[in-house]
Design a protein around this motif. Sequence first.
Motif, PDB file in Angstrom:
ATOM      1  N   LEU B   5       0.868  -1.182   0.000  1.00  0.00           N
ATOM      2  CA  LEU B   5       0.000   0.000   0.000  1.00  0.00           C
ATOM      3  C   LEU B   5       0.900   1.226   0.000  1.00  0.00           C
ATOM      4  CD1 LEU B   5      -2.884  -0.457   2.648  1.00  0.00           C
ATOM      5  CD2 LEU B   5      -3.062  -0.604   0.170  1.00  0.00           C
ATOM      6  N   ASN B   6       0.626   2.162  -0.882  1.00  0.00           N
ATOM      7  CA  ASN B   6       1.401   3.407  -0.830  1.00  0.00           C
ATOM      8  C   ASN B   6       0.592   4.480  -0.099  1.00  0.00           C
ATOM      9  OD1 ASN B   6      -0.439   4.564  -2.596  1.00  0.00           O
ATOM     10  ND2 ASN B   6       0.760   3.933  -4.400  1.00  0.00           N
ATOM     11  N   SER B   7       1.170   5.647  -0.032  1.00  0.00           N
ATOM     12  CA  SER B   7       0.579   6.708   0.776  1.00  0.00           C
ATOM     13  C   SER B   7      -0.848   7.060   0.350  1.00  0.00           C
ATOM     14  CB  SER B   7       1.517   7.921   0.687  1.00  0.00           C
ATOM     15  OG  SER B   7       0.803   9.089   0.854  1.00  0.00           O
ATOM     16  N   GLY B   8      -1.066   7.173  -0.977  1.00  0.00           N
ATOM     17  CA  GLY B   8      -2.403   7.508  -1.484  1.00  0.00           C
ATOM     18  C   GLY B   8      -3.406   6.428  -1.155  1.00  0.00           C
ATOM     19  N   GLU B   9      -2.981   5.169  -1.293  1.00  0.00           N
ATOM     20  CA  GLU B   9      -3.891   4.055  -1.017  1.00  0.00           C
ATOM     21  C   GLU B   9      -4.259   3.993   0.463  1.00  0.00           C
ATOM     22  OE1 GLU B   9      -2.506   0.961  -4.532  1.00  0.00           O
ATOM     23  OE2 GLU B   9      -1.220   1.291  -2.793  1.00  0.00           O
ATOM     24  N   ILE B  10      -3.273   4.295   1.322  1.00  0.00           N
ATOM     25  CA  ILE B  10      -3.554   4.292   2.760  1.00  0.00           C
ATOM     26  C   ILE B  10      -4.593   5.355   3.085  1.00  0.00           C
ATOM     27  CG2 ILE B  10      -2.592   4.838   5.048  1.00  0.00           C
ATOM     28  CD1 ILE B  10      -0.011   3.481   4.175  1.00  0.00           C
ATOM     29  N   SER B  11      -4.422   6.560   2.533  1.00  0.00           N
ATOM     30  CA  SER B  11      -5.368   7.616   2.914  1.00  0.00           C
ATOM     31  C   SER B  11      -6.751   7.331   2.327  1.00  0.00           C
ATOM     32  CB  SER B  11      -4.833   8.987   2.517  1.00  0.00           C
ATOM     33  OG  SER B  11      -4.894   9.142   1.136  1.00  0.00           O
ATOM     34  N   ARG B  12      -6.823   6.725   1.130  1.00  0.00           N
ATOM     35  CA  ARG B  12      -8.145   6.370   0.584  1.00  0.00           C
ATOM     36  C   ARG B  12      -8.803   5.281   1.432  1.00  0.00           C
ATOM     37  NH1 ARG B  12      -5.617   7.867  -4.189  1.00  0.00           N
ATOM     38  NH2 ARG B  12      -4.723   5.824  -4.648  1.00  0.00           N
ATOM     39  N   ALA B  13      -7.990   4.301   1.871  1.00  0.00           N
ATOM     40  CA  ALA B  13      -8.546   3.218   2.702  1.00  0.00           C
ATOM     41  C   ALA B  13      -9.101   3.789   4.010  1.00  0.00           C
ATOM     42  CB  ALA B  13      -7.469   2.179   3.000  1.00  0.00           C
ATOM     43  N   LEU B  14      -8.342   4.709   4.622  1.00  0.00           N
ATOM     44  CA  LEU B  14      -8.795   5.282   5.902  1.00  0.00           C
ATOM     45  C   LEU B  14     -10.061   6.107   5.701  1.00  0.00           C
ATOM     46  CD1 LEU B  14      -5.412   6.333   7.568  1.00  0.00           C
ATOM     47  CD2 LEU B  14      -6.832   4.331   8.056  1.00  0.00           C
ATOM     48  N   ARG B  15     -10.145   6.785   4.556  1.00  0.00           N
ATOM     49  CA  ARG B  15     -11.329   7.588   4.255  1.00  0.00           C
ATOM     50  C   ARG B  15     -12.553   6.692   4.086  1.00  0.00           C
ATOM     51  NH1 ARG B  15     -11.366  12.746   3.983  1.00  0.00           N
ATOM     52  NH2 ARG B  15     -13.295  13.569   3.148  1.00  0.00           N
ATOM     53  N   ARG B  16     -12.344   5.585   3.374  1.00  0.00           N
ATOM     54  CA  ARG B  16     -13.457   4.649   3.179  1.00  0.00           C
ATOM     55  C   ARG B  16     -13.906   4.075   4.528  1.00  0.00           C
ATOM     56  NH1 ARG B  16     -13.161  -0.498   3.093  1.00  0.00           N
ATOM     57  NH2 ARG B  16     -11.021  -0.671   2.328  1.00  0.00           N
ATOM     58  N   GLU B 163       3.760   9.992  11.023  1.00  0.00           N
ATOM     59  CA  GLU B 163       3.906  10.528  12.380  1.00  0.00           C
ATOM     60  C   GLU B 163       5.173  10.047  13.059  1.00  0.00           C
ATOM     61  OE1 GLU B 163       1.142   9.304  11.128  1.00  0.00           O
ATOM     62  OE2 GLU B 163      -0.658  10.337  11.844  1.00  0.00           O
ATOM     63  N   ILE B 164       5.609   8.807  12.759  1.00  0.00           N
ATOM     64  CA  ILE B 164       6.839   8.337  13.401  1.00  0.00           C
ATOM     65  C   ILE B 164       7.852   7.747  12.414  1.00  0.00           C
ATOM     66  CG2 ILE B 164       6.185   7.911  15.813  1.00  0.00           C
ATOM     67  CD1 ILE B 164       5.385   5.115  15.018  1.00  0.00           C
ATOM     68  N   ASP B 165       7.462   7.461  11.197  1.00  0.00           N
ATOM     69  CA  ASP B 165       8.380   6.753  10.297  1.00  0.00           C
ATOM     70  C   ASP B 165       8.791   7.555   9.068  1.00  0.00           C
ATOM     71  OD1 ASP B 165       8.101   4.234  11.797  1.00  0.00           O
ATOM     72  OD2 ASP B 165       6.067   4.268  11.010  1.00  0.00           O
ATOM     73  N   SER B 166       8.442   8.799   8.995  1.00  0.00           N
ATOM     74  CA  SER B 166       8.816   9.702   7.894  1.00  0.00           C
ATOM     75  C   SER B 166       8.010   9.508   6.596  1.00  0.00           C
ATOM     76  CB  SER B 166      10.323   9.642   7.578  1.00  0.00           C
ATOM     77  OG  SER B 166      10.624   8.510   6.788  1.00  0.00           O
ATOM     78  N   LEU B 167       7.381   8.331   6.384  1.00  0.00           N
ATOM     79  CA  LEU B 167       6.477   8.250   5.227  1.00  0.00           C
ATOM     80  C   LEU B 167       5.368   7.225   5.474  1.00  0.00           C
ATOM     81  CD1 LEU B 167       8.098   6.256   2.269  1.00  0.00           C
ATOM     82  CD2 LEU B 167       8.583   5.885   4.680  1.00  0.00           C
TER      83      LEU B 167
END
Lengths: 320, 177
Positions: B5-16, B163-167
């Motif tokens: 999962l990349n950054s965009g996919e993570i934020s879309r998953a959290l939004r869903r 928040e803790i791992d830079s990406l």
Amino acid sequence: MKHLLSISDLSKDQAIEILDTASELARLSEGAVKKFPTLRGRTVVNLFFEDSTRTRISFEAAAKRLSADVINFAAKGSSVSKGESLKDTALTLQAMGADAVVIRHGASGAAHQLAKQEWMKGVVINAGDGTHEHPTQALLDAFTIRRHLKSNKGDLSGVKVGIIGDILHSRVARSNILLLKKLGAEVVLIAPPTLIPVGVSDWQVGVSYSLDDEIKSLDVVMALRVQKERMSDLYFPTEREYARGYGLNSERMKQMKAKSIVMHPGPMNRGLEISAESADSQRSVIVEQVANGVSVRMAVLYLLLGGATFKELASSGESM
Amino acid sequence: MSVVLNSGEISRALRRISHEILEKNHGSENLLLLGIPTRGAYLSRRIAGAISEIEKTELESGTLDITMYRDDLRLKAPRTLLPTSIPGGSIDGKDVVLIDDVFYSGRTIRAALDALNELGRPKSVQLAVLIDRGHRELPIRADFVGKNIPTAKEESVRVHLTEIDSLDEVLIEGRSQ
């Protein structure tokens, strides 16, 4: 960390970890949760060769809040010679399956002896040995100071602590000096010359013979109990004279800094090292010290017994 | 090591997941989000942010440390305790949503249920996870899943958060190519 025998065995990071763990436990205990299942099935033995109320009760409460089984072993009155009785007692405790032994003994080094001889497998926690050390008292004092003066975080740098009175006989003072200095606090000992131990210059602490000179600059005023039971020799002329020179009273408290606090490890001689008004004043955190003692001892028990113990790790080949 | 999962996919998953939580609970009035430290706490904060934005309210997120309730304490050196904070101070009568990063054996969630039991009596308890990697050892399931990733037991799933791992990314390590 396998045992807790002396503050000098702890690194600064380990000391702070104990304080952080204690503050988390204190916060949880303030809420709905009073008991944790963490030490279920572990047995903690309170082995007290000397009188104590608050330390023993505090350890008992701490162990019970973590669901450990507690056995109180009052060894007072034993007539067997010390070395031998300690060994036999240790063998008995081993046979009963003690996972931790909290020991208070009149002989300095008793806890060390119990831990270093291979009489028993359990964890040893020093709850006061002679005039040597009382590490959990120092930890709860540091915790209380940190809570009031350092927002409950980090070390104690920038805090000036005055320890007043019977330094010579006090294991509380010895552990406190070691821990406070480890945590970066400035320590000054205030007592008549007869109650300052020989060799104090090696401790790298300030020494003063006048409480009135020092009290204005202190953040923490820690009065020690005058240990009358050890006072057969003449360390000071009369109790009244001691109280006049070194007793904490409301006159002296007016000289204190705005946010400074008053501590006492208990039991107090009201009217001798501390006046009743001082002990019950707004600045006094003496009752809070007792409450914090339970949290700190829970943290120590959790860190020594909560995970796999040192022996269990050693036998399974894992490293700490 | 491969990125699942990349950054965009993570934020879309959290939004869903945020939308699904709102849908299932008919709004955010009675919701209490509790993240399991370390990374679950950050995910919980992000989901709370998303829900606040969608619903135009202020939803706080809390944390629930489960260390004292683990069943594997005896197998490892003692772990440091992490903060527990309950917004509003009580879980009684709330619809609690537990939030964690990786859902694996289910033992963490069992411990979390024990911890909740000590804190009070919620109306319901739901579970949201970013990654479900399978291999359950207990009869526990998730209500909201970011992504199901079939894994082998030898592999390990790493969640990195800014928040803790830079990406932001999710990796699988130890997968044979």
